[in-house]
Design a protein around this motif. Structure first.
Motif, short mmCIF file in Angstrom:
data_model
loop_
_atom_site.label_atom_id
_atom_site.label_comp_id
_atom_site.label_asym_id
_atom_site.label_seq_id
_atom_site.Cartn_x
_atom_site.Cartn_y
_atom_site.Cartn_z
N ARG A 81 26.99 39.15 28.58
CA ARG A 81 27.19 40.32 27.86
C ARG A 81 26.88 41.51 28.83
N LYS A 82 25.94 41.34 29.78
CA LYS A 82 25.60 42.39 30.46
C LYS A 82 26.75 42.79 31.59
N LEU A 83 27.72 41.94 31.77
CA LEU A 83 28.80 42.24 32.60
C LEU A 83 29.81 42.85 31.86
N LEU A 84 29.80 43.13 30.47
CA LEU A 84 30.84 43.91 29.74
C LEU A 84 30.78 45.45 29.71
N LEU A 85 31.81 46.04 29.74
CA LEU A 85 31.78 47.49 29.79
C LEU A 85 30.80 48.05 28.47
N THR A 183 42.92 43.34 42.31
CA THR A 183 43.12 41.96 41.82
C THR A 183 44.20 41.43 42.43
N GLU A 184 44.06 40.01 42.75
CA GLU A 184 45.27 39.30 43.18
C GLU A 184 46.70 39.20 42.40
N ASN A 185 46.16 39.09 40.90
CA ASN A 185 47.29 38.65 40.22
C ASN A 185 47.02 39.30 38.75
N GLY A 186 46.20 40.33 38.65
CA GLY A 186 45.76 40.98 37.38
C GLY A 186 46.83 41.96 36.90
N MET A 187 47.26 42.07 35.62
CA MET A 187 48.49 42.73 35.09
C MET A 187 48.16 43.54 34.02
N VAL A 188 48.69 44.43 33.76
CA VAL A 188 48.42 45.60 32.79
C VAL A 188 49.78 45.83 31.94
N VAL A 216 37.64 34.92 32.81
CA VAL A 216 38.70 35.55 32.23
C VAL A 216 38.54 37.01 31.65
N VAL A 217 39.38 37.82 32.13
CA VAL A 217 39.10 39.09 31.62
C VAL A 217 40.36 39.79 30.87
N GLN A 239 36.36 47.29 34.19
CA GLN A 239 35.71 46.14 33.91
C GLN A 239 35.82 45.01 35.13
N MET A 240 36.78 45.05 35.78
CA MET A 240 36.78 44.16 36.93
C MET A 240 35.90 44.53 37.92
N GLU A 241 35.49 45.80 38.14
CA GLU A 241 34.49 46.47 39.05
C GLU A 241 33.04 45.88 38.75
#
Length: 243
Positions: A81-85, A183-188, A216-217, A239-241
């Protein structure tokens, strides 16, 4: 979860390694037999003295262990949970969240899918470990960020789940998509066609899906007006950062 080709390929690699190892053993046996026959025809060779000079041992300092900042596993094995925005100031905590105290149980996680029973079984076979989410409401807009972690002792579930999420997101009509920087393969994805139901305001939404290591994000934004690309992209990047 349909088993992707990559997983089958990983299992076949183990069998290939086994076959190569077997061939090496046969080569050692054959070489040993040939060497024995050659040595049998030679005169005995005088053995050197057993007394040998003492060799100096190299004395190099042991490498320093990685710090918590450098070792990613230290970070991801802690409180997920500490890694969440963090919920932005001035926003309301989402009343519709399925998580309890930030944690999303396996049944609650499966229940977010169209077919919860299948999703539950897929999560079990995919070595689901835990999930955490945070959500907030600002005006008419709803936001949710979820982290799902898998054990990945037998399967590469994080990449497989992300690929599935991306497939369904891209399959929606009137959808624009971009790669997620860093990211290598993240998509928006931004869906320009709203969901409409009688008696309800039209609902636009955008989403982002990526993975890093065993996590997984997923990021979602829902609004009664079109969601800007900048809004979903900024959330996903931040979030990825944190991972």
């Amino acid at each position: 979860m349909e088993v992707p080709e990559e997983r089958s390929g990983a299992r076949r690699r183990g069998r290939t390694t086994l076959l190569i190892a077997g061939a090496a053993v046969l080569g050692v046996v054959a070489g040993g037999c040939a060497g024995y026959l050659i040595q049998a025809d030679r005169e005995p060779t005088k053995l050197p003295s057993l007394s040998q000079p003492t060799l100096a041992q190299a004395r190099e300092p042991a490498p320093e262990p990685l710090s918590a900042a450098q070792d990613r596993r230290v970070k991801t094995d802690g409180d997920l949970r500490k890694l969440l925005l963090k919920k932005p100031a001035g926003t309301k905590t989402a009343a519709w969240l399925s998580s309890v105290d930030g944690w999303l149980s396996l049944p609650a996680y499966a229940d977010t899918y169209v077919k919860p029973g299948e999703a539950f079984g897929d999560a079990i076979s995919g070595e689901f470990r835990r999930a955490a989410s945070v959500g907030w409401t600002k005006g008419q807009a709803d936001f949710e960020v979820r982290l799902t972690q898998f054990r990945q002792e037998e399967t590469l579930a994080a990449s497989d789940v992300t690929s599935g999420d991306q497939y369904w997101a891209a399959d929606e009509s009137a959808t624009r998509s971009w790669t997620l920087p860093g990211t290598e393969n993240g998509m928006v994805y931004v869906h320009d066609k709203p969901d409409t139901k009688p008696g309800y305001l039209p609902q636009y939404y955008a989403e982002a899906h990526a993975w890093r290591g065993d996590i997984v994000v997923d990021v979602w934004v829902y609004d009664t007006k079109p969601v800007p690309k900048k809004t979903i992209m900024d959330l996903a990047e931040r979030q990825m950062e944190r991972l």
